[in-house]
Design a protein around this motif. Structure first.
Motif, PDB file in Angstrom:
ATOM      1  N   ARG A 107       0.923  -1.229  -0.034  1.00 27.33           N
ATOM      2  CA  ARG A 107      -0.048  -0.101   0.168  1.00 27.33           C
ATOM      3  C   ARG A 107       0.858   1.092  -0.117  1.00 27.33           C
ATOM      4  NH1 ARG A 107      -5.288  -1.934   1.960  1.00 27.33           N
ATOM      5  NH2 ARG A 107      -5.065  -4.118   2.716  1.00 27.33           N
ATOM      6  N   GLY A 108       2.087   1.093   0.076  1.00 27.82           N
ATOM      7  CA  GLY A 108       3.271   2.291   0.208  1.00 27.82           C
ATOM      8  C   GLY A 108       3.014   2.815   1.591  1.00 27.82           C
ATOM      9  N   VAL A 109       2.184   2.440   2.414  1.00 28.95           N
ATOM     10  CA  VAL A 109       2.267   2.891   3.940  1.00 28.95           C
ATOM     11  C   VAL A 109       2.185   1.819   4.907  1.00 28.95           C
ATOM     12  CG1 VAL A 109      -0.144   3.397   3.944  1.00 28.95           C
ATOM     13  CG2 VAL A 109       1.369   4.589   5.600  1.00 28.95           C
ATOM     14  N   GLY A 110       2.446   1.565   6.257  1.00 31.29           N
ATOM     15  CA  GLY A 110       2.658   0.445   7.114  1.00 31.29           C
ATOM     16  C   GLY A 110       3.720  -0.455   6.703  1.00 31.29           C
ATOM     17  N   LEU A 111       3.527  -1.721   6.862  1.00 30.32           N
ATOM     18  CA  LEU A 111       4.375  -2.807   6.498  1.00 30.32           C
ATOM     19  C   LEU A 111       3.583  -4.186   6.419  1.00 30.32           C
ATOM     20  CD1 LEU A 111       5.931  -4.336   9.328  1.00 30.32           C
ATOM     21  CD2 LEU A 111       4.610  -2.340   9.784  1.00 30.32           C
ATOM     22  N   SER A 112       4.557  -5.150   5.715  1.00 30.35           N
ATOM     23  CA  SER A 112       4.151  -6.674   5.611  1.00 30.35           C
ATOM     24  C   SER A 112       4.835  -7.327   6.840  1.00 30.35           C
ATOM     25  CB  SER A 112       4.192  -7.079   4.515  1.00 30.35           C
ATOM     26  OG  SER A 112       3.479  -6.640   3.379  1.00 30.35           O
ATOM     27  N   PHE A 113       4.004  -8.007   7.622  1.00 26.50           N
ATOM     28  CA  PHE A 113       4.775  -8.555   8.843  1.00 26.50           C
ATOM     29  C   PHE A 113       4.389 -10.306   8.519  1.00 26.50           C
ATOM     30  CE2 PHE A 113       0.328  -7.322   9.991  1.00 26.50           C
ATOM     31  CZ  PHE A 113       0.023  -8.333  10.635  1.00 26.50           C
ATOM     32  N   GLY A 114       5.390 -11.191   9.319  1.00 20.79           N
ATOM     33  CA  GLY A 114       5.446 -12.715   8.981  1.00 20.79           C
ATOM     34  C   GLY A 114       4.754 -13.317  10.351  1.00 20.79           C
ATOM     35  N   ALA A 115       4.517 -14.440  10.383  1.00 12.95           N
ATOM     36  CA  ALA A 115       4.102 -15.332  11.457  1.00 12.95           C
ATOM     37  C   ALA A 115       5.011 -15.349  12.629  1.00 12.95           C
ATOM     38  CB  ALA A 115       3.960 -16.671  11.229  1.00 12.95           C
ATOM     39  N   ASP A 116       6.508 -14.876  12.588  1.00 11.91           N
ATOM     40  CA  ASP A 116       7.262 -14.863  13.620  1.00 11.91           C
ATOM     41  C   ASP A 116       7.175 -13.377  14.541  1.00 11.91           C
ATOM     42  OD1 ASP A 116       8.145 -13.536  11.148  1.00 11.91           O
ATOM     43  OD2 ASP A 116      10.333 -13.540  11.909  1.00 11.91           O
ATOM     44  N   VAL A 117       6.624 -12.322  13.567  1.00  9.43           N
ATOM     45  CA  VAL A 117       6.189 -10.932  14.273  1.00  9.43           C
ATOM     46  C   VAL A 117       5.102 -11.438  15.116  1.00  9.43           C
ATOM     47  CG1 VAL A 117       5.764  -8.659  13.788  1.00  9.43           C
ATOM     48  CG2 VAL A 117       7.486  -9.799  12.335  1.00  9.43           C
TER      49      VAL A 117
END
Length: 399
Positions: free
Chosen positions: A301-311
């Motif tokens: 989206r150009g803002v925020g972030l993507s995060f994985g299962a470990d996060v």
């Protein structure tokens, strides 16, 4: 052709490393400049050309994201850079003109704006009790100051028959909800008694500008939020509780996000002008999305972030919780379970915007077990009104 020599090649590689670092930090303009310098030092290396083209693409994507969010000044900077690099790009030229017009409008509004100390919400001047209800009005009525279940049922029937609610009662509902919501903290703790249940809906799309809390914790078990988690580990519930969500919009002239909270059956919209720490937390709560791979990555989206299962796992462990429930993404079945069962996306608007063909879903947590019971449903015919037709105009006066 550039003269090939070890000095040029070495310098070009040094510049490429710096450009790669700038790219990873989302500093696309800086990355483009560095890749350009690398090309000037060694124009025969195709990697530099490809990397610069990719950075250019990301810069244009970010500019488009800023434009969509109403962050016109940031969008203007990006599209000015795109235009400089690609002067014959018609799409970039069009978006640049849109940004220039929007920024000029903002400057004009700033020039004629009322000082902050003198600003007053229109809502503060409305007394719904003084609004007369015409004798011919046959719709739902509120007797006194209490909104009853009978009134709500009558109002729903009226809406199904495309009848309007009288403005007196519309004002009353919004003003009373505003008073209730302003008393709530930014993170609400809900304890569900045995035999009772807690229902979570997501993205049903209404707007109540910064009054709605940021998120909810249910029975110290699940964390409910619109978007997702954070760019750093160690964020505690106490950090979220410390967020003061009541503030003025940023200078770009729009709220940080007009999103809808996956929070019981309420909605969320924030505007922020806090410290970078608070802005970061709020932005990520609203805009982040899960990703299948571990770790963190840039947001689509150009803002925020993507995060994985470990996060997700670390956040739950740090806060002694079991589950993250969020929304923010259309799902074909109305929901999706990810991150080893520790994260559920729920989306409650079926056939989103009358186009997507998706199912809707909601989650019911029943005490004392508090296990997620997911219920899906399909869209049904509705009155001939465009989706979100009334999303902005009515509630804007209460900001």
């Amino acid at each position: 052709m550039a003269t090939e020599n070890p000095t040029n090649t070495s310098r070009a590689e040094e510049l490429k490393v710096l450009a790669n670092e700038a790219f990873k930090a989302h500093k696309y303009s800086q990355a483009i400049d560095l890749y350009t310098q690398a090309i000037e030092a060694n124009e025969d290396n195709a990697v530099y050309w490809a990397n610069r083209a990719f950075a250019h693409t990301k810069l244009e994507e970010r500019g488009a994201a800023y434009l969509a969010m109403g962050k016109f000044k940031d969008a203007l900077k990006d599209f000015q850079q795109v235009k400089k690099l690609c002067p014959n790009d018609p799409d970039a030229s069009k978006k640049l003109k849109e940004c220039e017009k929007a920024v000029m409008k903002l400057k004009f509004e700033e020039a004629i704006s009322v000082p902050e100390s003198e600003k007053r919400s229109v809502a503060d001047s409305i007394d719904y009790r003084t609004i007369d209800v015409e004798p011919q009005y046959s719709g739902a009525r509120i007797e006194g100051d209490v909104v009853t279940l009978d009134f709500v049922k009558k109002m729903m029937d009226d809406f199904k028959n495309q009848k309007c609610l009288h403005k007196r009662y519309a004002y009353q509902i919004v003003l009373q909800i505003r008073d209730l919501l302003r008393e709530l903290p930014s993170l609400v703790d809900i304890n569900v008694p045995d035999g009772k249940h807690f229902t979570v809906c997501g993205d049903v799309h209404g707007q109540v500008l910064p009054w709605i809390p940021a998120c909810t914790v249910g029975s110290d078990i699940f964390f409910v939020v619109h978007g997702g988690l954070f760019s750093v580990d160690g964020v505690k519930l106490s950090d979220i509780k410390a967020i003061d969500r009541f503030c003025e919009p940023p200078e770009e002239g729009s709220s940080l996000a007009r999103s809808v909270n996956c929070y019981a059956v309420f909605y969320i919209s924030f505007s922020s002008q806090f410290s970078s720490r608070i802005i970061g937390l709020m932005c990520e709560l609203l805009w982040s999305d899960p990703q299948p791979q571990l770790g963190r990555g840039p947001s689509k989206r150009g803002v925020g972030l993507s995060f994985g299962a470990d996060v997700t796992k670390r956040f739950l462990q740090d806060n002694n919780l079991d589950l993250v429930v969020r929304s923010h993404e259309v799902k074909d079945e109305g929901y999706e379970i990810e991150h080893d069962g520790k994260l559920i996306t729920v989306f409650s608007a079926p056939n989103y915007c009358d186009q997507m063909g998706n199912k809707g879903a909601f989650i019911r947590f029943e005490a004392p077990e508090m296990k997620p019971n997911i219920v899906t449903f399909s869209a049904v015919p509705h009155p001939d009104v465009k989706p979100m037709a009334y999303a902005n105009n009515f509630l804007r006066m209460f900001s």
